[in-house]
Design a protein around this motif. Structure first.
Motif, PDB file in Angstrom:
ATOM      1  N   LYS A 117       0.827  -1.207   0.000  1.00  0.00           N
ATOM      2  CA  LYS A 117       0.000   0.000   0.000  1.00  0.00           C
ATOM      3  C   LYS A 117       0.862   1.258   0.000  1.00  0.00           C
ATOM      4  O   LYS A 117       0.587   2.222  -0.715  1.00  0.00           O
ATOM      5  CB  LYS A 117      -0.926  -0.007   1.216  1.00  0.00           C
ATOM      6  N   LEU A 118       1.912   1.240   0.789  1.00  0.00           N
ATOM      7  CA  LEU A 118       2.804   2.399   0.863  1.00  0.00           C
ATOM      8  C   LEU A 118       3.442   2.688  -0.480  1.00  0.00           C
ATOM      9  O   LEU A 118       3.505   3.835  -0.925  1.00  0.00           O
ATOM     10  CB  LEU A 118       3.873   2.173   1.928  1.00  0.00           C
ATOM     11  N   TYR A 119       3.921   1.654  -1.151  1.00  0.00           N
ATOM     12  CA  TYR A 119       4.587   1.845  -2.433  1.00  0.00           C
ATOM     13  C   TYR A 119       3.615   2.407  -3.472  1.00  0.00           C
ATOM     14  O   TYR A 119       3.947   3.294  -4.256  1.00  0.00           O
ATOM     15  CB  TYR A 119       5.185   0.536  -2.923  1.00  0.00           C
ATOM     16  N   ARG A 120       2.390   1.888  -3.487  1.00  0.00           N
ATOM     17  CA  ARG A 120       1.399   2.373  -4.459  1.00  0.00           C
ATOM     18  C   ARG A 120       1.048   3.833  -4.206  1.00  0.00           C
ATOM     19  O   ARG A 120       0.903   4.620  -5.146  1.00  0.00           O
ATOM     20  CB  ARG A 120       0.147   1.495  -4.403  1.00  0.00           C
ATOM     21  N   ILE A 121       0.896   4.199  -2.961  1.00  0.00           N
ATOM     22  CA  ILE A 121       0.603   5.597  -2.630  1.00  0.00           C
ATOM     23  C   ILE A 121       1.764   6.488  -3.055  1.00  0.00           C
ATOM     24  O   ILE A 121       1.584   7.579  -3.595  1.00  0.00           O
ATOM     25  CB  ILE A 121       0.326   5.742  -1.129  1.00  0.00           C
ATOM     26  N   LEU A 122       2.993   6.012  -2.817  1.00  0.00           N
ATOM     27  CA  LEU A 122       4.175   6.786  -3.175  1.00  0.00           C
ATOM     28  C   LEU A 122       4.268   6.977  -4.687  1.00  0.00           C
ATOM     29  O   LEU A 122       4.550   8.075  -5.173  1.00  0.00           O
ATOM     30  CB  LEU A 122       5.430   6.084  -2.654  1.00  0.00           C
ATOM     31  N   ARG A 123       4.012   5.931  -5.449  1.00  0.00           N
ATOM     32  CA  ARG A 123       4.047   6.026  -6.909  1.00  0.00           C
ATOM     33  C   ARG A 123       3.001   7.013  -7.413  1.00  0.00           C
ATOM     34  O   ARG A 123       3.259   7.821  -8.311  1.00  0.00           O
ATOM     35  CB  ARG A 123       3.798   4.643  -7.521  1.00  0.00           C
ATOM     36  N   LYS A 124       1.813   6.958  -6.820  1.00  0.00           N
ATOM     37  CA  LYS A 124       0.742   7.865  -7.231  1.00  0.00           C
ATOM     38  C   LYS A 124       1.092   9.308  -6.875  1.00  0.00           C
ATOM     39  O   LYS A 124       0.835  10.235  -7.654  1.00  0.00           O
ATOM     40  CB  LYS A 124      -0.568   7.450  -6.562  1.00  0.00           C
ATOM     41  N   ALA A 125       1.684   9.499  -5.692  1.00  0.00           N
ATOM     42  CA  ALA A 125       2.021  10.855  -5.242  1.00  0.00           C
ATOM     43  C   ALA A 125       3.103  11.491  -6.108  1.00  0.00           C
ATOM     44  O   ALA A 125       3.168  12.716  -6.227  1.00  0.00           O
ATOM     45  CB  ALA A 125       2.478  10.819  -3.787  1.00  0.00           C
ATOM     46  N   SER A 126       3.958  10.685  -6.708  1.00  0.00           N
ATOM     47  CA  SER A 126       5.063  11.232  -7.501  1.00  0.00           C
ATOM     48  C   SER A 126       4.627  11.684  -8.891  1.00  0.00           C
ATOM     49  O   SER A 126       5.421  12.271  -9.625  1.00  0.00           O
ATOM     50  CB  SER A 126       6.193  10.202  -7.619  1.00  0.00           C
ATOM     51  N   LYS A 127       3.376  11.423  -9.261  1.00  0.00           N
ATOM     52  CA  LYS A 127       2.869  11.876 -10.560  1.00  0.00           C
ATOM     53  C   LYS A 127       2.283  13.275 -10.408  1.00  0.00           C
ATOM     54  O   LYS A 127       1.472  13.530  -9.529  1.00  0.00           O
ATOM     55  CB  LYS A 127       1.798  10.919 -11.080  1.00  0.00           C
ATOM     56  N   ILE A 184       7.575   6.187   3.760  1.00  0.00           N
ATOM     57  CA  ILE A 184       6.848   7.266   4.439  1.00  0.00           C
ATOM     58  C   ILE A 184       7.617   8.579   4.347  1.00  0.00           C
ATOM     59  O   ILE A 184       7.050   9.636   4.042  1.00  0.00           O
ATOM     60  CB  ILE A 184       6.569   6.882   5.906  1.00  0.00           C
ATOM     61  N   GLU A 185       8.934   8.526   4.593  1.00  0.00           N
ATOM     62  CA  GLU A 185       9.736   9.746   4.500  1.00  0.00           C
ATOM     63  C   GLU A 185       9.768  10.273   3.061  1.00  0.00           C
ATOM     64  O   GLU A 185       9.765  11.485   2.828  1.00  0.00           O
ATOM     65  CB  GLU A 185      11.159   9.483   4.997  1.00  0.00           C
ATOM     66  N   SER A 186       9.781   9.352   2.079  1.00  0.00           N
ATOM     67  CA  SER A 186       9.770   9.769   0.678  1.00  0.00           C
ATOM     68  C   SER A 186       8.472  10.475   0.338  1.00  0.00           C
ATOM     69  O   SER A 186       8.462  11.469  -0.395  1.00  0.00           O
ATOM     70  CB  SER A 186       9.948   8.554  -0.244  1.00  0.00           C
ATOM     71  N   LEU A 187       7.372   9.961   0.865  1.00  0.00           N
ATOM     72  CA  LEU A 187       6.081  10.596   0.603  1.00  0.00           C
ATOM     73  C   LEU A 187       6.025  11.997   1.203  1.00  0.00           C
ATOM     74  O   LEU A 187       5.536  12.941   0.576  1.00  0.00           O
ATOM     75  CB  LEU A 187       4.958   9.729   1.172  1.00  0.00           C
ATOM     76  N   LYS A 188       6.558  12.150   2.401  1.00  0.00           N
ATOM     77  CA  LYS A 188       6.613  13.481   3.022  1.00  0.00           C
ATOM     78  C   LYS A 188       7.460  14.423   2.169  1.00  0.00           C
ATOM     79  O   LYS A 188       7.105  15.595   1.969  1.00  0.00           O
ATOM     80  CB  LYS A 188       7.187  13.371   4.433  1.00  0.00           C
ATOM     81  N   LEU A 189       8.590  13.918   1.674  1.00  0.00           N
ATOM     82  CA  LEU A 189       9.464  14.731   0.825  1.00  0.00           C
ATOM     83  C   LEU A 189       8.732  15.166  -0.440  1.00  0.00           C
ATOM     84  O   LEU A 189       8.766  16.347  -0.823  1.00  0.00           O
ATOM     85  CB  LEU A 189      10.721  13.938   0.459  1.00  0.00           C
ATOM     86  N   ILE A 190       8.059  14.224  -1.115  1.00  0.00           N
ATOM     87  CA  ILE A 190       7.379  14.535  -2.368  1.00  0.00           C
ATOM     88  C   ILE A 190       6.294  15.583  -2.153  1.00  0.00           C
ATOM     89  O   ILE A 190       6.168  16.542  -2.923  1.00  0.00           O
ATOM     90  CB  ILE A 190       6.790  13.259  -2.998  1.00  0.00           C
TER      91      ILE A 190
END
Length: 404
Positions: free
Chosen positions: A40-50, A215-221
């Motif tokens: 779930k985390l990876y999918r959210i991160l991929r979506k957030a980076s678009k 999680i830290e990557s998502l915060k960064l993005i």
């Protein structure tokens, strides 16, 4: 909600990383729970980076393009990764190396993916250390990045990184901007996941490190997307100069001695970087520039206010007073960066303008306001204006009205 989710379950991690990982140290129930969370985390991160259309338009202007071409030029899905704005740097200025990387600016989308991933992940590691005072994670990431294996595509065989590849120091990362496509950003994050799955056997702590990275990557993005929405880039290719401007709301200030809610203004700090991206040579004639002053137009956006008023524009015309007391000389390979502030009576607005510049001899020294400056008396053919493209000012708490 996103803190409870992100991607790449055990099988997906193994498939993308090529690692035949063993989870024998975990119970089946624990493994299933951790895998679901990681996926779930990876999918959210991929979506957030678009990036969506609203987050990527209007940020980049090129002197070689007309207005319509500049609008269309912004339709590449790119983002500028940049250091956060620090309130402690307000009113300060510094000379730094012009070491930023602008892959998207020239339409260069097929550069070595390994180098892109290394730079993005090094930036991430520095950001995690800076924001969380977590030097141990920075060191762990840097050690892994130096040995990162990159595939050019999903199906090609992995290759070792160039043995001459050198990771950047903390000081270099603090000065660096990275202009990159969201496609390459997603690839770098995927490579970051692989950093945590290289061991033949992964234990629970390894997987928790992976989730923390997500999680830290998502915060960064999310923070970088917010900064990018309030950032502009102007490129003068004829002169070899680039101006990057970014803003952040730092609170409110009272008008005069009145402190009621009706008399408060939003205060914004803004950071401007002027880069001379010409290559240093033995003959730098016409490539050394002095910043003499600035002209700003600050526009208050009345659309969000209750009063039915037109937008108001304020002009600051200071062509001979430098910036924050400095009158810097910017040589090839150098950048000058400073932070200042402005106030708005509305929740949002725009700032744009220009710097008054002069072409000077390469032995010209930087000056301060009050010093005699020969360039003030330069001939007209040595003087020019360097545009600062419009960048947004958005008050704290109002971001959701503008950033989708």
């Amino acid at each position: 909600m996103w803190r409870k989710s992100l991607t790449l379950g055990a099988q997906q991690l193994q498939r993308r990383s090529g690692a035949s990982s063993s989870f024998s140290t975990l119970s089946p129930a624990d493994l299933q729970k951790i895998n679901k969370t990681t996926v779930k985390l990876y999918r959210i991160l991929r979506k957030a980076s678009k990036l969506n259309q609203g987050q990527m338009t209007g940020n980049l202007m090129d002197s070689d393009l007309d207005e319509d071409q500049n609008t269309n030029n912004n339709n590449t899905h790119c983002i500028l990764l940049q250091p956060p704005l620090s309130k402690r740097a307000y009113g300060h200025a510094r000379k730094i190396n012009a070491n930023s990387t602008y892959w998207c600016e020239d339409g260069v989308m097929d550069e070595d993916r390994g180098e892109k991933s290394r730079q993005v992940l090094s930036f991430y590691a520095w950001w995690a250390q800076y924001m969380n005072d977590n030097f141990s994670m920075y060191k762990q990431m840097e050690d892994k990045i130096s040995n990162l294996k990159i595939s050019r595509t999903e199906t090609e065989t992995e290759t070792e990184t160039d043995g001459d590849s050198k990771s950047m120091s903390l000081e270099e990362l603090m000065e660096k901007n990275i202009f990159i496509s969201d496609h390459d950003l997603k690839a770098a994050l995927r490579d970051g996941f692989r950093l945590f799955t290289e061991e033949e056997e992964l234990d629970k702590l390894d997987i928790l490190d992976l989730q923390r990275f997500a999680i830290e990557s998502l915060k960064l993005i999310e923070e970088q997307k917010d900064l990018w929405y309030k950032t502009s880039i102007f490129v003068d290719r004829e002169k070899g100069l680039r101006v990057t401007a970014t803003s952040s709301c730092i609170g409110t200030t009272a008008i005069g001695h009145l402190s009621s809610q009706d008399n408060l203004k939003n205060r914004f700090c803004y950071r401007v970087r002027v880069e001379n991206f010409n290559q240093p040579t033995n003959d730098d004639a016409n490539n050394v520039f002095q910043l003499l002053g600035r002209t700003w137009k600050i526009i208050e956006d009345r659309e969000m206010s209750e009063e039915n008023e037109d937008d108001r524009e304020f002009t600051v015309n200071a062509p001979n007073t430098g910036v924050v007391g400095k009158i810097p000389v910017i040589k090839p390979g150098e950048a000058f960066e400073y932070m200042s502030s402005c106030d708005l009576g509305t929740q949002s607005g725009t700032m744009k303008g220009c710097f008054h510049m002069a072409i000077v001899d390469d032995d010209t020294e930087c000056a301060q306001v009050g010093d005699p400056v020969e360039a003030f008396h330069a001939s007209p053919d040595k003087l020019f204006e360097l545009n600062v493209a419009p960048f947004r000012l958005i008050a704290t708490g109002a971001e959701s009205k503008f950033i989708s």
